[in-house]
Each structure stands twice: as structure tokens, then as C-alpha cells.
Design a protein around this motif. Structure first.
Motif, PDB file in Angstrom:
ATOM      1  N   LEU A  62       8.287  -4.689  91.866  1.00  0.00           N
ATOM      2  CA  LEU A  62       8.675  -3.330  91.487  1.00  0.00           C
ATOM      3  C   LEU A  62       9.753  -2.741  92.398  1.00  0.00           C
ATOM      4  O   LEU A  62      10.264  -1.667  92.138  1.00  0.00           O
ATOM      5  N   LYS A  63      10.102  -3.434  93.461  1.00  0.00           N
ATOM      6  CA  LYS A  63      11.128  -2.938  94.375  1.00  0.00           C
ATOM      7  C   LYS A  63      12.496  -3.409  93.873  1.00  0.00           C
ATOM      8  O   LYS A  63      12.738  -4.593  93.710  1.00  0.00           O
ATOM      9  N   MET A  64      13.382  -2.452  93.605  1.00  0.00           N
ATOM     10  CA  MET A  64      14.704  -2.767  93.083  1.00  0.00           C
ATOM     11  C   MET A  64      15.620  -3.230  94.205  1.00  0.00           C
ATOM     12  O   MET A  64      15.743  -2.549  95.226  1.00  0.00           O
ATOM     13  N   PRO A  65      16.294  -4.373  94.037  1.00  0.00           N
ATOM     14  CA  PRO A  65      17.128  -4.906  95.115  1.00  0.00           C
ATOM     15  C   PRO A  65      18.482  -4.211  95.271  1.00  0.00           C
ATOM     16  O   PRO A  65      18.971  -4.074  96.384  1.00  0.00           O
ATOM     17  N   LEU A  66      19.086  -3.779  94.169  1.00  0.00           N
ATOM     18  CA  LEU A  66      20.414  -3.167  94.240  1.00  0.00           C
ATOM     19  C   LEU A  66      20.289  -1.659  94.374  1.00  0.00           C
ATOM     20  O   LEU A  66      19.912  -0.977  93.427  1.00  0.00           O
ATOM     21  N   LYS A  67      20.611  -1.172  95.549  1.00  0.00           N
ATOM     22  CA  LYS A  67      20.463   0.252  95.838  1.00  0.00           C
ATOM     23  C   LYS A  67      21.832   0.918  95.787  1.00  0.00           C
ATOM     24  O   LYS A  67      22.593   0.865  96.749  1.00  0.00           O
ATOM     25  N   ASN A  68      22.142   1.535  94.642  1.00  0.00           N
ATOM     26  CA  ASN A  68      23.413   2.223  94.493  1.00  0.00           C
ATOM     27  C   ASN A  68      23.231   3.444  93.595  1.00  0.00           C
ATOM     28  O   ASN A  68      22.168   3.638  93.009  1.00  0.00           O
ATOM     29  N   LEU A  69      24.269   4.246  93.487  1.00  0.00           N
ATOM     30  CA  LEU A  69      24.189   5.489  92.726  1.00  0.00           C
ATOM     31  C   LEU A  69      23.909   5.234  91.243  1.00  0.00           C
ATOM     32  O   LEU A  69      23.105   5.937  90.630  1.00  0.00           O
ATOM     33  N   SER A  70      24.534   4.226  90.674  1.00  0.00           N
ATOM     34  CA  SER A  70      24.310   3.918  89.261  1.00  0.00           C
ATOM     35  C   SER A  70      22.846   3.584  88.992  1.00  0.00           C
ATOM     36  O   SER A  70      22.241   4.116  88.056  1.00  0.00           O
ATOM     37  N   ASN A  71      22.271   2.725  89.808  1.00  0.00           N
ATOM     38  CA  ASN A  71      20.860   2.368  89.636  1.00  0.00           C
ATOM     39  C   ASN A  71      19.950   3.553  89.933  1.00  0.00           C
ATOM     40  O   ASN A  71      18.914   3.717  89.296  1.00  0.00           O
ATOM     41  N   LYS A  92       6.916   4.600  94.579  1.00  0.00           N
ATOM     42  CA  LYS A  92       6.513   4.322  95.963  1.00  0.00           C
ATOM     43  C   LYS A  92       7.305   3.146  96.545  1.00  0.00           C
ATOM     44  O   LYS A  92       7.700   3.169  97.708  1.00  0.00           O
ATOM     45  N   ASN A  93       7.583   2.146  95.721  1.00  0.00           N
ATOM     46  CA  ASN A  93       8.326   0.967  96.159  1.00  0.00           C
ATOM     47  C   ASN A  93       9.835   1.190  96.214  1.00  0.00           C
ATOM     48  O   ASN A  93      10.564   0.315  96.666  1.00  0.00           O
ATOM     49  N   LEU A  97      15.505   5.872  96.380  1.00  0.00           N
ATOM     50  CA  LEU A  97      16.013   6.762  95.338  1.00  0.00           C
ATOM     51  C   LEU A  97      16.174   8.190  95.853  1.00  0.00           C
ATOM     52  O   LEU A  97      17.053   8.921  95.404  1.00  0.00           O
ATOM     53  N   LYS A  98      15.336   8.574  96.803  1.00  0.00           N
ATOM     54  CA  LYS A  98      15.419   9.930  97.371  1.00  0.00           C
ATOM     55  C   LYS A  98      16.777  10.193  98.016  1.00  0.00           C
ATOM     56  O   LYS A  98      17.234  11.324  98.063  1.00  0.00           O
ATOM     57  N   ARG A 106      10.625  14.373  94.576  1.00  0.00           N
ATOM     58  CA  ARG A 106       9.685  15.006  95.504  1.00  0.00           C
ATOM     59  C   ARG A 106       8.270  14.481  95.355  1.00  0.00           C
ATOM     60  O   ARG A 106       7.518  14.408  96.289  1.00  0.00           O
ATOM     61  N   GLU A 107       7.910  14.141  94.136  1.00  0.00           N
ATOM     62  CA  GLU A 107       6.545  13.695  93.855  1.00  0.00           C
ATOM     63  C   GLU A 107       6.579  12.510  92.914  1.00  0.00           C
ATOM     64  O   GLU A 107       7.627  12.082  92.469  1.00  0.00           O
ATOM     65  N   ALA A 108       5.410  11.995  92.591  1.00  0.00           N
ATOM     66  CA  ALA A 108       5.323  10.886  91.642  1.00  0.00           C
ATOM     67  C   ALA A 108       5.782  11.313  90.254  1.00  0.00           C
ATOM     68  O   ALA A 108       6.230  10.497  89.474  1.00  0.00           O
ATOM     69  N   ASN A 109       5.665  12.582  89.923  1.00  0.00           N
ATOM     70  CA  ASN A 109       6.198  13.113  88.667  1.00  0.00           C
ATOM     71  C   ASN A 109       7.345  14.047  89.018  1.00  0.00           C
ATOM     72  O   ASN A 109       7.120  15.171  89.431  1.00  0.00           O
TER      73      ASN A 109
END
Length: 171
Positions: A62-71, A92-93, A97-98, A106-109
Motif C-alpha cells: 500500500l506504500k506508493m513508491p513515486l512521491k510527486n505532486l501528480s501522484n 497511514k502508509n 501525501l501531507k 488531516r485525518e483518515a477521512n
């Protein structure tokens, strides 16, 4: 576009599907086949109001490898329709994104969805049938089926990539 309240008449619905580890190829073929059977799968030029099976993940990845603005814009604005606990685990993973979308994370929702969040409730009878089938299939045919479906789908994906590469080079 739906999560941004920016859909158009020709829009489709993109889905991110999370499956149990070791069952991604089986889930992929069953879901694609089902949507094709009921005429709701996006393919070729059939886009409007269709479902695009955009991405598949397993519970173990569930952890996304590509961390960029588009993703961040894609993944930070997901709207869960089934499996709220998996959605929360996904967030959580992917705390990164924050960094891109601090107000939404801020939260899970995320706040933008809290008033509109509707989760599909599972039918207890169908869930019972699914668990019984999973129990018996996991012990017998499921591993073999997953392996064969994976081999077949990987070959098809490679052929499609090669076909598109040739078409692109001809342009």
C-alpha cells in the motif's frame, strides 16, 4: 475529476483496487471480466460513464513508491467506496501525501469528503458465501490459478506495450 467535483459528460470513473496479497491477478481478471460482461468496463474509445480499472495494489504494497505532486493529487483525493479500513491503512502508509496536500490529509477521512462519504455496505450472506469459497479455494486451486492467470496477463501486457511502442515509433 469526481473527487474534485469536476466531472464532464464524457468522464469515466477511475478505480484503485486493493486485493489480498497473492490474489492480484485473480482479482484483476475476475473484475475485468465482470465489468466487461455487464458492459461497464472502459476500453478503446468506450469511455463515457465507464469504469476504468486504473491501478491494482495488494494489502502488502500500500506504500506508493513515486512521491510527486501528480501522484499526490491522484492518491490524496481518493474516495473509498468499499473497504474503509484499507483506505485508512493506505493513508497511514503514505504520510508523504501531507507534504503536497496538507489540508486534505488531516485525518483518515479528508475534510472535503466527510459530509459526502458513503461506504457500500457488504451483504452478509454474500460475504459468508465468499468466505466459504475462499476457504476451499485457498487450500486447493487458488495458488495454481493465480500463477497461471499472472503468466497469461503478463504476456498480454508485454504484447500491448510492444504494440503501442511500435505504433508510437511510426508516428
Amino acid at each position: 475529476s469526481l473527487s474534485l467535483n469536476n466531472t464532464k459528460k464524457e468522464s469515466d470513473l477511475d478505480l484503485l483496487i486493493s486485493s489480498r496479497s497473492g490474489r492480484i491477478w485473480t482479482v484483476r481478471i475476475l473484475l475485468s471480466g465482470f465489468l466487461q460482461l455487464i458492459g461497464q468496463r472502459r476500453h478503446n474509445q468506450k469511455i463515457k460513464d465507464k469504469i476504468c480499472l486504473n491501478q491494482y495494489l495488494t494489502a502488502a504494497s500500500l506504500k506508493m513508491p513515486l512521491k510527486n505532486l501528480s501522484n499526490a493529487h491522484s492518491y490524496g483525493r481518493l474516495i473509498p467506496i468499499l473497504g474503509l479500513s484499507q483506505y485508512r491503512e493506505f493513508l497511514k502508509n503514505n504520510q508523504w501525501l501531507k507534504n503536497y496536500l496538507p489540508l486534505y490529509m488531516r485525518e483518515a477521512n479528508p475534510p472535503a469528503y466527510q459530509n459526502n462519504l458513503r461506504i457500500i455496505k457488504q451483504n452478509k450472506f454474500l460475504r459468508f458465501i465468499a468466505r466459504v469459497l475462499e476457504f476451499f479455494l485457498d487450500k486447493t486451486i487458488a495458488p495454481f490459478l493465480e500463477k497461471k492467470l499472472g503468466q497469461w496477463q503478463k504476456k498480454r501486457i508485454i504484447k500491448k506495450i510492444k504494440r503501442e511502442a511500435v505504433a508510437f515509433s511510426l508516428k
